[in-house]
Design a protein around this motif. Structure first.
Motif, PDB file in Angstrom:
ATOM      1  N   MET A  32     -16.143  12.531  25.534  1.00 34.94           N
ATOM      2  CA  MET A  32     -14.865  12.397  26.213  1.00 34.94           C
ATOM      3  C   MET A  32     -13.746  12.868  25.287  1.00 34.94           C
ATOM      4  O   MET A  32     -13.739  12.569  24.103  1.00 34.94           O
ATOM      5  CB  MET A  32     -14.648  10.957  26.637  1.00 34.94           C
ATOM      6  CG  MET A  32     -13.370  10.736  27.387  1.00 34.94           C
ATOM      7  SD  MET A  32     -13.371   9.102  28.153  1.00 34.94           S
ATOM      8  CE  MET A  32     -12.384   9.470  29.544  1.00 34.94           C
ATOM      9  N   SER A  33     -12.790  13.586  25.823  1.00 29.36           N
ATOM     10  CA  SER A  33     -11.713  14.140  25.024  1.00 29.36           C
ATOM     11  C   SER A  33     -10.652  13.095  24.731  1.00 29.36           C
ATOM     12  O   SER A  33     -10.496  12.110  25.440  1.00 29.36           O
ATOM     13  CB  SER A  33     -11.077  15.323  25.750  1.00 29.36           C
ATOM     14  OG  SER A  33     -12.000  16.368  25.854  1.00 29.36           O
ATOM     15  N   ASN A  34      -9.898  13.370  23.706  1.00 29.53           N
ATOM     16  CA  ASN A  34      -8.831  12.490  23.248  1.00 29.53           C
ATOM     17  C   ASN A  34      -7.625  12.597  24.195  1.00 29.53           C
ATOM     18  O   ASN A  34      -7.065  13.681  24.364  1.00 29.53           O
ATOM     19  CB  ASN A  34      -8.467  12.905  21.825  1.00 29.53           C
ATOM     20  CG  ASN A  34      -7.420  12.039  21.202  1.00 29.53           C
ATOM     21  OD1 ASN A  34      -6.608  11.421  21.872  1.00 29.53           O
ATOM     22  ND2 ASN A  34      -7.434  12.010  19.885  1.00 29.53           N
ATOM     23  N   PRO A  35      -7.187  11.491  24.796  1.00 34.01           N
ATOM     24  CA  PRO A  35      -6.044  11.538  25.727  1.00 34.01           C
ATOM     25  C   PRO A  35      -4.759  12.041  25.070  1.00 34.01           C
ATOM     26  O   PRO A  35      -3.950  12.716  25.710  1.00 34.01           O
ATOM     27  CB  PRO A  35      -5.869  10.092  26.192  1.00 34.01           C
ATOM     28  CG  PRO A  35      -7.072   9.366  25.761  1.00 34.01           C
ATOM     29  CD  PRO A  35      -7.762  10.163  24.704  1.00 34.01           C
ATOM     30  N   THR A  36      -4.580  11.739  23.785  1.00 35.61           N
ATOM     31  CA  THR A  36      -3.388  12.205  23.078  1.00 35.61           C
ATOM     32  C   THR A  36      -3.378  13.731  23.013  1.00 35.61           C
ATOM     33  O   THR A  36      -2.351  14.367  23.248  1.00 35.61           O
ATOM     34  CB  THR A  36      -3.342  11.606  21.655  1.00 35.61           C
ATOM     35  OG1 THR A  36      -3.291  10.185  21.770  1.00 35.61           O
ATOM     36  CG2 THR A  36      -2.152  12.095  20.875  1.00 35.61           C
ATOM     37  N   VAL A  37      -4.528  14.311  22.713  1.00 30.42           N
ATOM     38  CA  VAL A  37      -4.647  15.768  22.615  1.00 30.42           C
ATOM     39  C   VAL A  37      -4.460  16.404  23.996  1.00 30.42           C
ATOM     40  O   VAL A  37      -3.765  17.419  24.138  1.00 30.42           O
ATOM     41  CB  VAL A  37      -6.001  16.169  21.993  1.00 30.42           C
ATOM     42  CG1 VAL A  37      -6.214  17.670  22.058  1.00 30.42           C
ATOM     43  CG2 VAL A  37      -6.091  15.664  20.565  1.00 30.42           C
ATOM     44  N   ILE A  38      -5.059  15.810  25.012  1.00 33.61           N
ATOM     45  CA  ILE A  38      -4.938  16.345  26.376  1.00 33.61           C
ATOM     46  C   ILE A  38      -3.483  16.358  26.813  1.00 33.61           C
ATOM     47  O   ILE A  38      -2.988  17.366  27.332  1.00 33.61           O
ATOM     48  CB  ILE A  38      -5.801  15.525  27.360  1.00 33.61           C
ATOM     49  CG1 ILE A  38      -7.285  15.732  27.059  1.00 33.61           C
ATOM     50  CG2 ILE A  38      -5.482  15.895  28.807  1.00 33.61           C
ATOM     51  CD1 ILE A  38      -8.203  14.782  27.805  1.00 33.61           C
TER      52      ILE A  38
END
Length: 121
Positions: A1-7
């Protein structure tokens, strides 16, 4: 799962890119677009600078950005495929454009020859 901050950061950078492209197509010079975008988001230019580099975008700010840019709630939270040019590509094009505009016909001819030699065409 990707990092929400980066997204969120990637998505807001895409929103800025779209904003800048629209403004430049309308004849607005590039200088001052960062400040204009910050104003659109109703944040300080300093905060915009922090967001671009490392500041996380909290839920409240995310919803504020989405509303200011006409996006639905949670739009910033959705991972998307990158679109358009990367920051490095934009920087290269900006340098090339600056070189092109700052020289005469002979300089432009030399720039074109250098590029043609480099890519082998």
């Amino acid at each position: 799962m990707s990092n929400p901050t980066v997204i969120r950061r990637q998505n807001v950078l895409n929103l800025f890119q779209q904003f800048a492209e629209e403004q430049m197509r309308a004849g607005v010079p590039p200088k001052g677009l960062e400040q204009a975008f910050a104003q659109k988001l109703q944040i300080s230019p300093s905060m915009w600078s922090q967001i671009k580099s490392s500041r996380p975008i909290g839920d409240k700010l995310a919803r504020q950005i989405e509303a200011a840019c006409g996006q639905p709630a949670a739009w910033l939270d959705e991972e998307r495929q990158p679109q358009g040019l990367s920051a490095a590509e934009q920087q290269l094009l900006a340098m090339a454009l600056k070189a092109w505009r700052s020289t005469n016909a002979e300089g432009r001819k030399r720039l074109k020859l250098l590029l043609k030699d480099f890519i082998g065409s």
